[in-house]
Design a protein around this motif. Structure first.
Motif, PDB file in Angstrom:
ATOM      1  N   HIS A 233      19.882 -18.632 -10.075  1.00  0.00           N
ATOM      2  CA  HIS A 233      21.002 -19.362 -10.669  1.00  0.00           C
ATOM      3  C   HIS A 233      20.393 -20.508 -11.464  1.00  0.00           C
ATOM      4  O   HIS A 233      19.793 -21.414 -10.877  1.00  0.00           O
ATOM      5  CB  HIS A 233      21.960 -19.862  -9.588  1.00  0.00           C
ATOM      6  CG  HIS A 233      22.707 -18.752  -8.912  1.00  0.00           C
ATOM      7  ND1 HIS A 233      23.811 -18.157  -9.472  1.00  0.00           N
ATOM      8  CD2 HIS A 233      22.484 -18.110  -7.741  1.00  0.00           C
ATOM      9  CE1 HIS A 233      24.253 -17.194  -8.660  1.00  0.00           C
ATOM     10  NE2 HIS A 233      23.461 -17.150  -7.610  1.00  0.00           N
TER      11      HIS A 233
ATOM     12  N   GLN B 205      30.189 -20.238 -10.661  1.00  0.00           N
ATOM     13  CA  GLN B 205      29.826 -20.917  -9.418  1.00  0.00           C
ATOM     14  C   GLN B 205      29.474 -22.374  -9.721  1.00  0.00           C
ATOM     15  O   GLN B 205      28.343 -22.683 -10.090  1.00  0.00           O
ATOM     16  CB  GLN B 205      28.660 -20.196  -8.746  1.00  0.00           C
ATOM     17  CG  GLN B 205      29.024 -18.804  -8.251  1.00  0.00           C
ATOM     18  CD  GLN B 205      27.887 -18.138  -7.511  1.00  0.00           C
ATOM     19  OE1 GLN B 205      27.185 -17.287  -8.036  1.00  0.00           O
ATOM     20  NE2 GLN B 205      27.695 -18.528  -6.266  1.00  0.00           N
TER      21      GLN B 205
ATOM     22  N   SER C  88      21.596 -12.142 -17.885  1.00  0.00           N
ATOM     23  CA  SER C  88      22.647 -12.733 -17.058  1.00  0.00           C
ATOM     24  C   SER C  88      23.688 -11.716 -16.625  1.00  0.00           C
ATOM     25  O   SER C  88      23.924 -10.712 -17.308  1.00  0.00           O
ATOM     26  CB  SER C  88      23.377 -13.841 -17.828  1.00  0.00           C
ATOM     27  OG  SER C  88      22.480 -14.719 -18.446  1.00  0.00           O
TER      28      SER C  88
ATOM     29  N   ASP D 200      20.039 -14.376 -14.180  1.00  0.00           N
ATOM     30  CA  ASP D 200      21.004 -15.274 -13.552  1.00  0.00           C
ATOM     31  C   ASP D 200      22.145 -14.438 -12.993  1.00  0.00           C
ATOM     32  O   ASP D 200      22.799 -13.687 -13.712  1.00  0.00           O
ATOM     33  CB  ASP D 200      21.541 -16.279 -14.566  1.00  0.00           C
ATOM     34  CG  ASP D 200      22.512 -17.256 -13.923  1.00  0.00           C
ATOM     35  OD1 ASP D 200      22.070 -18.332 -13.495  1.00  0.00           O
ATOM     36  OD2 ASP D 200      23.716 -16.916 -13.830  1.00  0.00           O
TER      37      ASP D 200
ATOM     38  N   CYS E  55      22.158 -24.748  -9.161  1.00  0.00           N
ATOM     39  CA  CYS E  55      21.197 -24.098 -10.048  1.00  0.00           C
ATOM     40  C   CYS E  55      19.903 -24.907 -10.207  1.00  0.00           C
ATOM     41  O   CYS E  55      19.867 -26.103  -9.955  1.00  0.00           O
ATOM     42  CB  CYS E  55      21.824 -23.862 -11.419  1.00  0.00           C
ATOM     43  SG  CYS E  55      23.242 -22.738 -11.385  1.00  0.00           S
TER      44      CYS E  55
ATOM     45  N   SER F  25      26.151 -17.381 -12.529  1.00  0.00           N
ATOM     46  CA  SER F  25      26.434 -18.811 -12.401  1.00  0.00           C
ATOM     47  C   SER F  25      27.633 -19.223 -13.244  1.00  0.00           C
ATOM     48  O   SER F  25      28.338 -20.171 -12.902  1.00  0.00           O
ATOM     49  CB  SER F  25      25.215 -19.639 -12.827  1.00  0.00           C
ATOM     50  OG  SER F  25      24.101 -19.351 -12.022  1.00  0.00           O
TER      51      SER F  25
END
Length: 212
Positions: free
Chosen positions: A65, A125, A116, A90, A74, A93
């Protein structure tokens, strides 16, 4: 030949060449070069003795993250480079509401190569104490499709967390099936595969049911 660095005596593992053995590596202009005659000039301060160590291609961390400018959970991606990681994924996130900010502030600015997943919850998040709501009724389907289309070269798919306390235990599995349906909608619109990443810590159903 003059080179910038020499990495000597390390155990080189290169799956692309099916090579695993002791080998010296010569680097010039940030690229490995082939030295056939052994006649090499290099600043002694730039000779690295890797005896007893592994010399590997850049590693890929598939679950990180890294939206550090928009989330408290993160890390900064370039901090992983000295540890041997040169590419990362990722794992959701950001959601559709802030994926553009994630791309502009982190992905496009980092030395690290970043791919991602985009979370189906629009906000992504944001904080460990702020739980997402994965209720399919809250999907911003049109905007998810718009953002996914814009950043499809970076995105690997969508993300949902399927855990007790995050989704309702009695109906949480429908959240997964609805997310799968959303991925299929995007596939039809974009003409390319859209994966679903499912976080499976403390799941409210059996692993077998989830896999099926």
């Amino acid at each position: 030949m003059r080179v910038d660095y020499v990495i000597k005596n390390g155990r080189v593992i290169d799956p692309s060449l099916n090579f695993d053995g002791i080998k010296d590596l010569y680097i010039r202009n940030n690229k490995i070069v082939d030295v056939k005659d052994g006649n090499v000039e290099c600043n002694p301060n730039q000779v690295i003795d890797a005896t007893g160590k592994l010399v590997l291609p850049g590693l890929i961390d598939f679950h990180t993250h890294v939206f550090h400018s928009g989330s408290t959970i993160c890390v900064r991606p370039d901090m992983m480079i000295p540890l041997g990681t040169t590419a990362t994924v990722d794992a959701g996130s950001a959601g559709c509401a802030n994926f553009g900010a994630f791309y502009q502030s982190v992905i496009s600015q980092s030395l690290m190569k970043i791919k991602s997943f985009m979370e189906v919850y629009s906000g992504g998040q944001l904080d460990s104490k702020l739980c997402e709501d994965f209720n399919p009724a809250l999907y911003n389907r049109d905007y998810i499709a718009r953002v996914y289309d814009q950043y499809q070269d970076n995105l690997l798919g969508l993300k949902i967390r399927f855990s007790k306390g995050v989704v309702p235990e009695e109906s949480g599995f429908t959240y997964v099936t609805e997310a799968v349906s959303l991925c299929k909608e995007l596939e039809d619109q974009l003409g390319k595969a859209v994966r679903l990443c499912v976080h499976t810590t403390n799941v409210p159903t059996s692993a077998g049911d989830l896999a099926n």
